[in-house]
Design a protein around this motif. Structure first.
Motif, PDB file in Angstrom:
ATOM      1  N   GLY A  27      -4.470  -0.502   3.844  1.00  0.00           N
ATOM      2  CA  GLY A  27      -5.432  -0.602   4.928  1.00  0.00           C
ATOM      3  C   GLY A  27      -6.185  -1.917   4.899  1.00  0.00           C
ATOM      4  O   GLY A  27      -6.420  -2.537   5.943  1.00  0.00           O
ATOM      5  N   VAL A  28      -6.576  -2.374   3.706  1.00  0.00           N
ATOM      6  CA  VAL A  28      -7.244  -3.667   3.573  1.00  0.00           C
ATOM      7  C   VAL A  28      -6.294  -4.796   3.961  1.00  0.00           C
ATOM      8  O   VAL A  28      -6.695  -5.768   4.612  1.00  0.00           O
ATOM      9  N   VAL A  29      -5.027  -4.650   3.565  1.00  0.00           N
ATOM     10  CA  VAL A  29      -4.017  -5.656   3.912  1.00  0.00           C
ATOM     11  C   VAL A  29      -3.887  -5.781   5.430  1.00  0.00           C
ATOM     12  O   VAL A  29      -3.901  -6.886   5.991  1.00  0.00           O
ATOM     13  N   LEU A  33       6.815  -4.877   9.184  1.00  0.00           N
ATOM     14  CA  LEU A  33       7.704  -5.640   8.308  1.00  0.00           C
ATOM     15  C   LEU A  33       7.112  -7.013   7.993  1.00  0.00           C
ATOM     16  O   LEU A  33       7.114  -7.456   6.832  1.00  0.00           O
ATOM     17  N   VAL A  34       6.590  -7.685   9.004  1.00  0.00           N
ATOM     18  CA  VAL A  34       6.020  -9.017   8.804  1.00  0.00           C
ATOM     19  C   VAL A  34       4.791  -8.947   7.901  1.00  0.00           C
ATOM     20  O   VAL A  34       4.653  -9.714   6.935  1.00  0.00           O
ATOM     21  N   VAL A  35       3.886  -8.018   8.194  1.00  0.00           N
ATOM     22  CA  VAL A  35       2.637  -7.933   7.442  1.00  0.00           C
ATOM     23  C   VAL A  35       2.898  -7.566   5.987  1.00  0.00           C
ATOM     24  O   VAL A  35       2.457  -8.253   5.054  1.00  0.00           O
ATOM     25  N   LEU A  36       3.609  -6.462   5.783  1.00  0.00           N
ATOM     26  CA  LEU A  36       3.829  -5.980   4.419  1.00  0.00           C
ATOM     27  C   LEU A  36       4.768  -6.906   3.649  1.00  0.00           C
ATOM     28  O   LEU A  36       4.636  -7.045   2.423  1.00  0.00           O
ATOM     29  N   GLY A  37       5.700  -7.545   4.340  1.00  0.00           N
ATOM     30  CA  GLY A  37       6.590  -8.489   3.671  1.00  0.00           C
ATOM     31  C   GLY A  37       5.831  -9.685   3.127  1.00  0.00           C
ATOM     32  O   GLY A  37       6.032 -10.109   1.981  1.00  0.00           O
ATOM     33  N   ALA A  38       4.931 -10.243   3.953  1.00  0.00           N
ATOM     34  CA  ALA A  38       4.121 -11.372   3.497  1.00  0.00           C
ATOM     35  C   ALA A  38       3.194 -10.955   2.357  1.00  0.00           C
ATOM     36  O   ALA A  38       3.006 -11.696   1.380  1.00  0.00           O
ATOM     37  N   ALA A  62      -3.827  -9.195   0.289  1.00  0.00           N
ATOM     38  CA  ALA A  62      -4.653  -9.406   1.478  1.00  0.00           C
ATOM     39  C   ALA A  62      -4.565 -10.854   1.951  1.00  0.00           C
ATOM     40  O   ALA A  62      -4.542 -11.124   3.150  1.00  0.00           O
ATOM     41  N   MET A  63      -4.486 -11.782   1.000  1.00  0.00           N
ATOM     42  CA  MET A  63      -4.377 -13.194   1.370  1.00  0.00           C
ATOM     43  C   MET A  63      -3.057 -13.456   2.087  1.00  0.00           C
ATOM     44  O   MET A  63      -3.003 -14.222   3.058  1.00  0.00           O
ATOM     45  N   GLY A  64      -1.978 -12.836   1.627  1.00  0.00           N
ATOM     46  CA  GLY A  64      -0.688 -12.999   2.292  1.00  0.00           C
ATOM     47  C   GLY A  64      -0.707 -12.459   3.709  1.00  0.00           C
ATOM     48  O   GLY A  64      -0.180 -13.081   4.640  1.00  0.00           O
ATOM     49  N   ALA A  65      -1.321 -11.288   3.884  1.00  0.00           N
ATOM     50  CA  ALA A  65      -1.406 -10.708   5.222  1.00  0.00           C
ATOM     51  C   ALA A  65      -2.260 -11.567   6.139  1.00  0.00           C
ATOM     52  O   ALA A  65      -1.942 -11.765   7.315  1.00  0.00           O
ATOM     53  N   ILE A  99      -0.502  -2.552  15.154  1.00  0.00           N
ATOM     54  CA  ILE A  99      -0.986  -2.420  13.779  1.00  0.00           C
ATOM     55  C   ILE A  99      -2.247  -1.571  13.705  1.00  0.00           C
ATOM     56  O   ILE A  99      -2.490  -0.881  12.713  1.00  0.00           O
ATOM     57  N   GLU A 100      -3.059  -1.589  14.753  1.00  0.00           N
ATOM     58  CA  GLU A 100      -4.385  -0.983  14.710  1.00  0.00           C
ATOM     59  C   GLU A 100      -4.400   0.476  14.242  1.00  0.00           C
ATOM     60  O   GLU A 100      -5.237   0.842  13.402  1.00  0.00           O
ATOM     61  N   PRO A 101      -3.517   1.370  14.747  1.00  0.00           N
ATOM     62  CA  PRO A 101      -3.583   2.763  14.274  1.00  0.00           C
ATOM     63  C   PRO A 101      -3.355   2.894  12.774  1.00  0.00           C
ATOM     64  O   PRO A 101      -4.023   3.690  12.110  1.00  0.00           O
ATOM     65  N   PHE A 102      -2.393   2.131  12.231  1.00  0.00           N
ATOM     66  CA  PHE A 102      -2.140   2.176  10.783  1.00  0.00           C
ATOM     67  C   PHE A 102      -3.345   1.617  10.021  1.00  0.00           C
ATOM     68  O   PHE A 102      -3.736   2.160   8.989  1.00  0.00           O
ATOM     69  N   ARG A 103      -3.903   0.523  10.516  1.00  0.00           N
ATOM     70  CA  ARG A 103      -5.043  -0.094   9.848  1.00  0.00           C
ATOM     71  C   ARG A 103      -6.208   0.872   9.754  1.00  0.00           C
ATOM     72  O   ARG A 103      -6.798   1.066   8.686  1.00  0.00           O
TER      73      ARG A 103
END
Length: 616
Positions: free
Chosen positions: A67-69, A233-238, A250-253, A273-277
């Motif tokens: 969630g922070v990511v 995929l982009v967010v969690l991959g980074a 968090a810095m990668g995201a 992304i918002e609902p997951f966040r």
């Protein structure tokens, strides 16, 4: 295939978290408090120190940290590299000063109560860091991220995230006295730095040159769920790549979001992304509440009762002074200080590492962990109370440097939101641009987005019928929302969403035909215009002039038709002269002359006379 028992095994904790959130958060908001406080309280109640509905909170921490990511990814989407560079003084100046001065003061206090110098150093750093998730969540709830104090607060949080890497590198040096352990030779440290630089370079190159074409191809498929999966995929991959090389997830995201800030798909990604966040961030806050050991708190209640207020007041005082030195007003400095006074999430990572390296005892670490959690519980309460006090004393007061933010890439510069960039929406934007009004435009047609780039317009990929996309595009801040879509059913749905969720915005809507125009009038839109009406009026006026009529006579005839048409339109709306047929969007209405015909219609061919029912 999984049996019934395996399915049931994970349902109780899920239902527990959902039930706790469904009860605690509405109560918190009803009392006028932040949703963060509701999540924290729910965590205490269901955790090991409460009803023990969840026995081991550590099992959910890893998932909850996503969630922070995701939060940092969305924050990155709202910035641009040029804007970030303009904040360098606050990031590296104010951010460094806050962390260094606060850590020094808290570390000194820890030594005074009996901590060893190494344990005091770790305690000072852990408590000096601020709660990124809590601060950004509260800024988002207030819509204050783009305000001066919100920007300074974010700059401090960003520096703290950047400082995670050197802090982790320093701990082994402290543990070994002067020299690093053999397993951490200069060559190993150099290799780690090289890996980190290579990972950052890879994210930058892929984000700069690969993501826009990637999302453009996916958008053409029209599969919304694929876009959502690709965004994750982009967010969690980074985030995973950064973690593998020793950096902060968090810095990668955040870096991934920053590189997509200028993408045409920005608002759609934010909406996906918002609902997951929101869900995972709430889970993270509950995990923080569950980590509070009430038995330890009872055992050391005197020390914690003195330390928690001292930390909150001390961090607030120091940051207020430092913010003032860096150009903030006393009021904004105080708001930033209270917002950032809770200890940070990183304390729950730093303290176990310090215990493992022998820098502090397990008892001391548990005590500091409890202190950090208590500050995270009390901080939002104090921040909410302060906001109410300041709001009452300064009601209607504008931010003195709010105008400096207009023209940045925040949503404050978007007075108008235009939905649809077809032939109608393009002309609307041309006129707005001619007067220096930069509208935010939403369209889900990839080719139109590419065409808009040649106009110099900012057009974002997204579905205008989705409330989350409209919110992400700044509909709640827009003065006017122009609906320029070409399908009547879609237009009506968008108007319903606008009136229900954004009553403060004026609605200007493109009508397809007469039936559609009357439906829009019944929905009380501020303005509607049939897409062909004015062009046909102008066309006929030019035709009259070409046939010999004077310009004044042609204009008078056109104006007379316009007035008669408006009058009939209002009459049909009020009296329902169409017998209910107006309720069916797309239904044809038999056109009637606005002036009395001078003659009777005559068919000029046998087929025509047959259609008109004329006798042979």
């Amino acid at each position: 295939m999984a049996n019934t028992a395996s399915h049931v095994s994970f349902l109780p904790p899920i239902l527990t978290f959902c039930g706790a959130a469904a009860v605690a958060v509405p109560i918190s908001r009803f009392l006028g408090l932040s949703a963060v406080l509701g999540y924290l309280a729910a965590g205490i109640v269901i955790g090991p120190s409460g009803l023990r509905l969840v026995g081991d909170p550590e099992t959910i921490v890893t998932v909850a940290e996503i969630g922070v990511v995701l939060l940092l990814f969305i924050v990155g989407l709202e910035l641009k590299l040029s804007h970030l560079w303009s904040m360098k003084r606050d990031i590296f100046g104010l951010g460094f000063a806050q962390l260094a001065v606060t850590a020094l003061c808290i570390g000194g206090a820890a030594v005074a109560i009996g901590f060893t110098p190494r344990a005091a150093f770790v305690t000072g750093i852990a408590v000096a860091l601020s709660a990124t998730a809590i601060a950004l969540q509260m800024l988002g709830e207030r819509n204050d991220l783009q305000t001066p104090y919100g920007q300074r607060s974010f700059a401090i949080l960003l520096f703290q995230d950047i400082s995670v890497v050197p802090i982790l590198a320093i701990l082994p040096l402290l543990a070994s006295g002067v020299m690093a352990p053999e397993s951490n030779t200069p060559y190993d440290r150099l290799l780690k730095v090289g890996e980190a630089v290579a990972a950052i370079a890879a994210v930058v190159v892929i984000g700069r040159y690969g993501l826009n074409p990637f999302f453009r191809i996916l958008a053409r498929s029209g599969a919304r769920e694929v876009m959502t999966a690709s965004a994750l995929l982009v967010v969690l991959g980074a985030a995973l790549l950064m973690q593998e090389v020793g950096l902060s997830m968090a810095m990668g995201a955040f870096l991934a979001g920053l590189l997509l800030a200028e993408s045409n798909f920005r608002h759609q990604l934010e909406a996906d992304i918002e609902p997951f966040r929101g869900t995972l961030l709430g889970l993270f806050f509950m995990s923080v509440g569950m980590s509070i050991d009430l038995a330890l708190v009872r055992q050391n209640w005197v020390l914690l009762a003195l330390a928690a207020p001292a930390v909150i007041l001390g961090k607030t005082f120091l940051l207020t002074i430092l913010s003032r030195l860096f150009g903030a007003t006393w009021r904004d400095g105080l708001r930033s200080g209270v917002l950032l006074c809770p200890a940070g999430e990183f304390a729950f990572v730093l303290l176990p590492v310090a215990v493992g390296l022998g820098l502090m005892s397990s008892i001391d670490a548990q005590l500091v962990t409890a202190l950090a959690a208590i500050t995270m519980l009390l901080g939002p309460i104090i921040a909410t109370v302060l906001e109410r006090v300041l709001a009452n004393r300064h009601e209607g007061e504008a931010h003195p440097d709010l105008e400096d933010l207009r023209g940045q890439e925040g949503e404050l510069s978007s007075r108008v939101l235009v939905i649809g960039f077809g032939r109608f929406g393009q002309i609307v934007n041309q006129v707005l641009l001619a007067q220096g009004i930069d509208a935010t435009v939403i369209d889900r047609n990839v080719e139109r987005i590419r065409d808009a780039a040649r106009f110099g317009l900012k057009v974002y990929y997204g579905d205008g019928m989705r409330l989350d996309v409209l919110r992400a595009a700044g509909a709640d801040k827009a003065e006017m929302i122009c609906v320029c879509t070409d399908t009547p059913e879609i237009t009506l749905k968008i108007v319903e969403i606008i009136h229900e969720n954004f009553p403060g915005a004026r609605s200007f809507v493109r009508a397809y035909d007469r039936v559609h125009a009357i439906e829009l009038m019944k929905m009380d839109v501020d303005y509607q215009l049939r897409e062909c009406f004015d062009s046909a009026i102008a066309f006929s006026r030019a035709a009259l002039e070409e046939l010999g009529a004077s310009p004044d006579a042609a204009a008078a005839a056109a104006d007379d038709v316009r007035k008669r048409d408006i009058a009939r339109l209002i009459l049909q709306k009020e009296s329902g002269a169409m017998g209910g047929v107006e309720l069916l969007v797309g239904t044809k209405i038999a056109p009637e002359p606005l002036v009395v015909p001078t003659g009777k219609a005559r068919g000029l061919s046998a087929e025509t006379r047959d259609i008109l029912g004329e006798g042979v």
